[in-house]
Write a protein that holds these residues in place. Sequence first.
Motif, PDB file in Angstrom:
ATOM      1  N   VAL A 108       0.834  -1.206   0.000  1.00  0.00           N
ATOM      2  CA  VAL A 108       0.000   0.000   0.000  1.00  0.00           C
ATOM      3  C   VAL A 108       0.865   1.251   0.000  1.00  0.00           C
ATOM      4  N   ARG A 109       0.523   2.189  -0.878  1.00  0.00           N
ATOM      5  CA  ARG A 109       1.207   3.488  -0.867  1.00  0.00           C
ATOM      6  C   ARG A 109       0.721   4.312   0.302  1.00  0.00           C
ATOM      7  N   GLU A 110       1.551   5.193   0.822  1.00  0.00           N
ATOM      8  CA  GLU A 110       1.266   5.882   2.069  1.00  0.00           C
ATOM      9  C   GLU A 110      -0.013   6.712   2.052  1.00  0.00           C
ATOM     10  N   ASP A 111      -0.456   7.154   0.874  1.00  0.00           N
ATOM     11  CA  ASP A 111      -1.710   7.921   0.811  1.00  0.00           C
ATOM     12  C   ASP A 111      -2.927   7.031   0.610  1.00  0.00           C
ATOM     13  N   GLY A 112      -2.712   5.716   0.485  1.00  0.00           N
ATOM     14  CA  GLY A 112      -3.813   4.783   0.316  1.00  0.00           C
ATOM     15  C   GLY A 112      -4.411   4.767  -1.075  1.00  0.00           C
ATOM     16  N   ALA A 113      -3.891   5.570  -1.992  1.00  0.00           N
ATOM     17  CA  ALA A 113      -4.464   5.676  -3.329  1.00  0.00           C
ATOM     18  C   ALA A 113      -4.025   4.556  -4.258  1.00  0.00           C
ATOM     19  N   VAL A 114      -2.971   3.843  -3.888  1.00  0.00           N
ATOM     20  CA  VAL A 114      -2.458   2.736  -4.706  1.00  0.00           C
ATOM     21  C   VAL A 114      -2.200   1.542  -3.803  1.00  0.00           C
ATOM     22  N   SER A 115      -2.653   0.376  -4.251  1.00  0.00           N
ATOM     23  CA  SER A 115      -2.357  -0.857  -3.512  1.00  0.00           C
ATOM     24  C   SER A 115      -2.128  -1.982  -4.509  1.00  0.00           C
ATOM     25  N   VAL A 116      -1.414  -2.999  -4.052  1.00  0.00           N
ATOM     26  CA  VAL A 116      -1.130  -4.175  -4.884  1.00  0.00           C
ATOM     27  C   VAL A 116      -1.441  -5.414  -4.057  1.00  0.00           C
ATOM     28  N   MET A 117      -2.470  -6.149  -4.444  1.00  0.00           N
ATOM     29  CA  MET A 117      -2.771  -7.416  -3.782  1.00  0.00           C
ATOM     30  C   MET A 117      -1.873  -8.503  -4.353  1.00  0.00           C
ATOM     31  N   VAL A 118      -1.372  -9.358  -3.474  1.00  0.00           N
ATOM     32  CA  VAL A 118      -0.477 -10.437  -3.890  1.00  0.00           C
ATOM     33  C   VAL A 118      -1.149 -11.771  -3.604  1.00  0.00           C
ATOM     34  N   ASN A 119      -1.289 -12.576  -4.656  1.00  0.00           N
ATOM     35  CA  ASN A 119      -1.868 -13.920  -4.574  1.00  0.00           C
ATOM     36  C   ASN A 119      -3.354 -13.905  -4.213  1.00  0.00           C
ATOM     37  N   GLU A 120      -4.095 -13.004  -4.850  1.00  0.00           N
ATOM     38  CA  GLU A 120      -5.550 -13.101  -4.786  1.00  0.00           C
ATOM     39  C   GLU A 120      -5.956 -14.171  -5.785  1.00  0.00           C
ATOM     40  N   ALA A 121      -6.922 -13.936  -6.665  1.00  0.00           N
ATOM     41  CA  ALA A 121      -7.216 -14.899  -7.739  1.00  0.00           C
ATOM     42  C   ALA A 121      -6.063 -14.915  -8.736  1.00  0.00           C
ATOM     43  N   ASP A 122      -5.360 -13.778  -8.835  1.00  0.00           N
ATOM     44  CA  ASP A 122      -4.181 -13.653  -9.681  1.00  0.00           C
ATOM     45  C   ASP A 122      -2.992 -13.265  -8.813  1.00  0.00           C
ATOM     46  N   HIS A 123      -1.802 -13.435  -9.345  1.00  0.00           N
ATOM     47  CA  HIS A 123      -0.608 -13.141  -8.544  1.00  0.00           C
ATOM     48  C   HIS A 123      -0.536 -11.664  -8.156  1.00  0.00           C
ATOM     49  N   ILE A 124      -0.921 -10.783  -9.093  1.00  0.00           N
ATOM     50  CA  ILE A 124      -0.789  -9.344  -8.863  1.00  0.00           C
ATOM     51  C   ILE A 124      -2.081  -8.652  -9.264  1.00  0.00           C
ATOM     52  N   VAL A 125      -2.637  -7.859  -8.351  1.00  0.00           N
ATOM     53  CA  VAL A 125      -3.792  -7.008  -8.674  1.00  0.00           C
ATOM     54  C   VAL A 125      -3.447  -5.589  -8.220  1.00  0.00           C
ATOM     55  N   VAL A 126      -3.196  -4.723  -9.180  1.00  0.00           N
ATOM     56  CA  VAL A 126      -2.901  -3.318  -8.897  1.00  0.00           C
ATOM     57  C   VAL A 126      -4.221  -2.562  -8.817  1.00  0.00           C
ATOM     58  N   GLN A 127      -4.388  -1.766  -7.765  1.00  0.00           N
ATOM     59  CA  GLN A 127      -5.604  -0.969  -7.606  1.00  0.00           C
ATOM     60  C   GLN A 127      -5.229   0.487  -7.352  1.00  0.00           C
ATOM     61  N   THR A 128      -5.868   1.390  -8.082  1.00  0.00           N
ATOM     62  CA  THR A 128      -5.628   2.815  -7.878  1.00  0.00           C
ATOM     63  C   THR A 128      -6.962   3.530  -7.714  1.00  0.00           C
ATOM     64  N   ALA A 129      -6.960   4.634  -6.964  1.00  0.00           N
ATOM     65  CA  ALA A 129      -8.190   5.379  -6.701  1.00  0.00           C
ATOM     66  C   ALA A 129      -7.882   6.858  -6.550  1.00  0.00           C
TER      67      ALA A 129
END
Length: 351
Positions: A108-129
């Motif tokens: 998670v980036r310090e402002d919470g606007a970017v996160s990367v899930m590891v080993n969800e349904a896929d190895h990498i899920v990048v999320q931005t808001a």
Amino acid sequence: MFKDCIASTLLPWQQGSGADNDVVLDSRVRLVRNLREYRFPNRASKAELGAAETAVVAAVPRLDAIGAGEYECIKMPALTNAERELTATKHFISAALMNVPEHRAVIVREDGAVSVMVNEADHIVVQTAAAGFTVQKVADDALRVDDALEETLNYAFHEEFGYLTASPSMAGTGFLAGVTLHLPGLAAMKRLHRITQGITKFGFVFMGVYSSRNTYIGNVFQITNQVTLGVTEEDIVTQLKKIVAHIIQEERACRALLQANESDTVRDRLLRSYGLLSQAWLMEHEEALNLLSDFQLATTMGLIKAKPHAYTALAAVCEPAYIRAVGKSGLGEEAKVRARLLRDTLQEYKD
């Protein structure tokens, strides 16, 4: 840093402002990737999951080098059940990471606007808001993170099918862009069905955020593309911008009609809802969401004076996970704690 972040009412990025925020609450992108060396997480062995986690976590310095803020890696076993639930409520993780924590992590980036899930349904899920109608910004953020990760990671890619994903519908770009909208005008004028039909023709899906496809709670909706194969990220963003711009125009026209033709009725309903929010002693979640829709409309119409982001803060303290984590509610007291949090937050954000 992270635990303070999830325990806060608002994430740092939610305290910003974006274009057209009278209608568009936020914009988001979800980008999916997999590592060529390992099977998808739902088929992988524990050893493969561990190796994939190690590889992605090792790429964190690349993310820090982007220069938009520092990243923190949180491994799911290090969080309590309550903390994982709150993390899911903040949209950093999904139920898959919350319920099966071993070899799962989130970056998670310090402002919470970017996160990367590891080993969800896929190895990498990048999320931005980001707040407001800022689709291009969140798309650019996601692609910068993707480029940084790809410098050290070997993605699974097929020349014909694009990026390979656990869900065939996500193959191709593996790129989902969406916006969250508050549409009380369209709902009141019963024009949502026509909007939905039009959106579907362009390969996008329209659904209630707090409800099923056909049941609308709180008048909050999300539009997201459902086609990722045979289109580019730029195509998706461009089409989404056009669709949302049209909906914004329609929603504002409906609000204007309500004000012109039913001014007293609308004013009475909105102010009655505010009275309930500010005075009620017990409040169920669904009722609160519907009242908050009226509150948000009242603030955009100038009937109620409130600080920016008041609606977002009020919606956050309504969440069952937030109440359980920070509300210190006893068994059967959730409705009472929710009402108290709403009253306190209204006072805090009164302008």
